[in-house]
Scaffold this motif. Structure first.
Motif, short mmCIF file in Angstrom:
data_model
loop_
_atom_site.label_atom_id
_atom_site.label_comp_id
_atom_site.label_asym_id
_atom_site.label_seq_id
_atom_site.Cartn_x
_atom_site.Cartn_y
_atom_site.Cartn_z
N ILE A 9 0.69 -1.29 -0.11
CA ILE A 9 -0.06 0.33 0.58
C ILE A 9 0.80 1.18 -0.26
N PRO A 10 0.09 2.50 -0.27
CA PRO A 10 0.91 3.64 -0.08
C PRO A 10 1.64 3.76 1.29
N ALA A 11 2.79 4.26 0.94
CA ALA A 11 3.68 5.05 2.05
C ALA A 11 3.31 5.39 3.47
N ASP A 12 2.75 6.40 2.45
CA ASP A 12 1.83 7.73 3.46
C ASP A 12 0.32 7.30 3.90
N THR A 13 0.16 6.58 3.50
CA THR A 13 -0.94 5.83 4.08
C THR A 13 -1.09 5.13 5.34
N LEU A 14 0.32 4.29 5.16
CA LEU A 14 0.22 3.16 6.10
C LEU A 14 0.71 3.95 7.46
N HIS A 15 1.29 5.53 6.95
CA HIS A 15 2.41 6.26 8.24
C HIS A 15 1.33 7.11 8.77
N LYS A 16 -0.27 7.24 8.14
CA LYS A 16 -1.10 7.92 8.64
C LYS A 16 -1.54 7.04 9.82
N ALA A 17 -1.77 5.95 9.90
CA ALA A 17 -2.06 4.68 10.56
C ALA A 17 -1.28 4.47 11.60
N VAL A 18 -0.13 4.17 11.52
CA VAL A 18 1.23 3.64 12.73
C VAL A 18 2.54 4.42 11.92
N ALA A 19 3.02 4.71 12.73
CA ALA A 19 4.15 5.85 12.89
C ALA A 19 5.23 4.64 12.66
N PRO A 20 6.46 5.67 11.84
CA PRO A 20 7.59 4.75 11.69
C PRO A 20 8.28 4.42 13.11
N LEU A 21 8.98 3.72 14.07
CA LEU A 21 9.68 3.22 14.79
C LEU A 21 10.85 4.55 15.48
#
Length: 306
Positions: free
Chosen positions: A294-306
Motif C-alpha cells: 500500500i502507499p507509504a503515506d497511507t501506512l504512516h498515517k495509521a502507524v508511525a515509524p519506530l
C-alpha cells in the motif's frame, strides 16, 4: 545503538490486480519482498537488503527503481539475461479473500543461489520463507542451508516463515522435510495456524508448539489470524490479542506485513509483546487497502515509524 543489518531472500514478482472486468493494475510483490518493504518503512534506521535474481528486461529495471524508492539495498540483486521476473494475478472477492494465478516456474529468482557471486557477510539477521526454499532446485537448497549454517556460526540470527504453498512442492512429504530443516536453523520463526493445518494437520496452537519444541527455536511467533498471536521464548508463553478489522478489503500480504512490523520493532529494541502489537497494526492497516504494497503515506498515517 549500532545499525542492524538484515538480508531478506526470496522472489519479487510482477503483481497484476483486477481493477474491473477489463483492466488490471500493475505493481511488484512477493512474500519476502513485502516483508522487506514493511520492515524498512517501519524502521528506517535498519539496513535492509534484498537477495534475489531478476531479469534484464524493462520490468526488472522498474523493480530495481521500486526497491530504490523503498530504500532497500540492491547490492544482493543478481541479473539473468535468459530469464525474467515471475508474474501473478490476484482476484479478490467481496470478503477480501483472494484467488491467485501464477506464472513463475522459470523465473530468474529460481536461480538466485546459482547466480549469487558473493555471499552476504557481516549481517545481523537473515530472513527467508518456505516459498524461498520451494522455488529452488535441490542443489541450490543444499547450498542455501550451507550458507545459513555458516552465517549462524558467525553470529547471524536466522528468521523463517514457513509460508506453505502446496503448488510449489511435489508432495507434502517433500515440503515437511524442507520446512523442518528450515526450523532446525531458525532463531526466530513465524509459524501460521493455517500453514500448519494444511502441511502438518495441526489443529490447534498446542500441536504447533509441540511440533516446534524439539527445534529449540529462541523465539516462536505463531500467527493465527484474528485469534491473536502466541509467542514462546525463554521468558515464557505470551498471548497478544489483535484488534479486529471491520473493513477488510484485501488480505494479500497480511502475514508478510505483520512479520515486517514485528521485526522492525524487535530490531528497534521493543519487547516481543510490543512488537506483536505493532506488527498487528501494520497488518491491520494493509488489509484495509487493495494490493500487497500500500502507499507509504497511507501506512504512516495509521502507524508511525519506530
Amino acid at each position: 545503538m549500532s545499525v542492524k543489518k538484515i538480508v531478506i531472500f526470496g522472489e519479487c514478482m510482477v503483481e497484476l490486480v483486477s481493477a474491473n472486468e477489463t483492466q488490471l493494475t500493475k505493481s511488484f510483490a512477493g512474500d519476502t519482498y513485502n516483508t522487506a518493504v514493511y520492515l524498512k518503512r517501519s524502521a528506517p534506521q535498519v539496513a535492509v537488503s534484498y537477495l534475489t535474481a531478476i531479469g534484464d528486461d524493462f520490468l526488472s529495471n522498474e523493480l530495481l527503481f521500486a526497491m530504490g524508492n523503498e530504500q532497500i539495498s540492491t547490492e544482493q540483486v543478481y541479473r539473468s539475461s535468459k530469464r525474467n521476473l515471475g508474474l501473478y494475478m490476484v482476484r479478490t472477492d467481496q470478503h477480501g479473500e483472494r484467488t491467485f494465478a501464477y506464472w513463475r516456474a522459470n523465473s530468474a529468482a529460481t536461480q538466485t543461489i546459482n547466480a549469487m557471486t558473493k555471499a552476504p557477510e557481516d549481517i545481523d539477521f537473515f530472513y527467508f520463507s518456505g516459498i524461498s526454499v520451494a522455488i529452488l532446485d535441490e542443489p541450490q537448497r543444499l547450498k542455501l542451508f550451507e550458507l545459513l549454517a555458516t552465517l549462524r556460526n558467525k553470529g547471524c540470527k536466522v528468521v523463517f516463515d514457513p509460508n506453505y504453498r502446496p503448488l510449489l512442492w511435489s508432495s507434502r512429504d517433500e515440503a515437511r522435510f524442507w520446512m523442518n530443516k528450515s526450523y532446525q536453523l531458525a532463531d526466530i520463526a513465524f509459524p501460521g495456524g493455517d500453514d500448519h493445518l494444511a502441511l502438518y494437520e495441526h489443529v490447534n496452537t498446542d500441536e504447533v508448539l509441540a511440533h516446534l519444541a524439539p527445534f529449540e527455536i529462541d523465539e516462536v511467533v505463531m500467527k493465527n489470524g484474528a485469534v491473536g498471536v502466541h509467542i514462546v521464548n525463554s521468558d515464557g508463553h505470551f498471548i497478544v490479542p489483535v484488534q479486529q478489522v471491520a473493513n477488510v478489503v484485501d488480505t494479500t500480504a497480511a502475514g508478510d506485513a505483520f512479520n515486517g512490523g514485528y521485526l522492525a520493532a524487535r530490531l528497534s529494541g521493543k519487547s516481543v509483546t510490543d512488537a506483536a502489537s505493532y506488527g498487528a497494526i501494520v497488518a491491520g492497516t494493509v488489509i484495509q487497502h487493495p494490493g500487497a504494497i500500500i502507499p507509504a503515506d497511507t501506512l504512516h498515517k495509521a502507524v508511525a515509524p519506530l
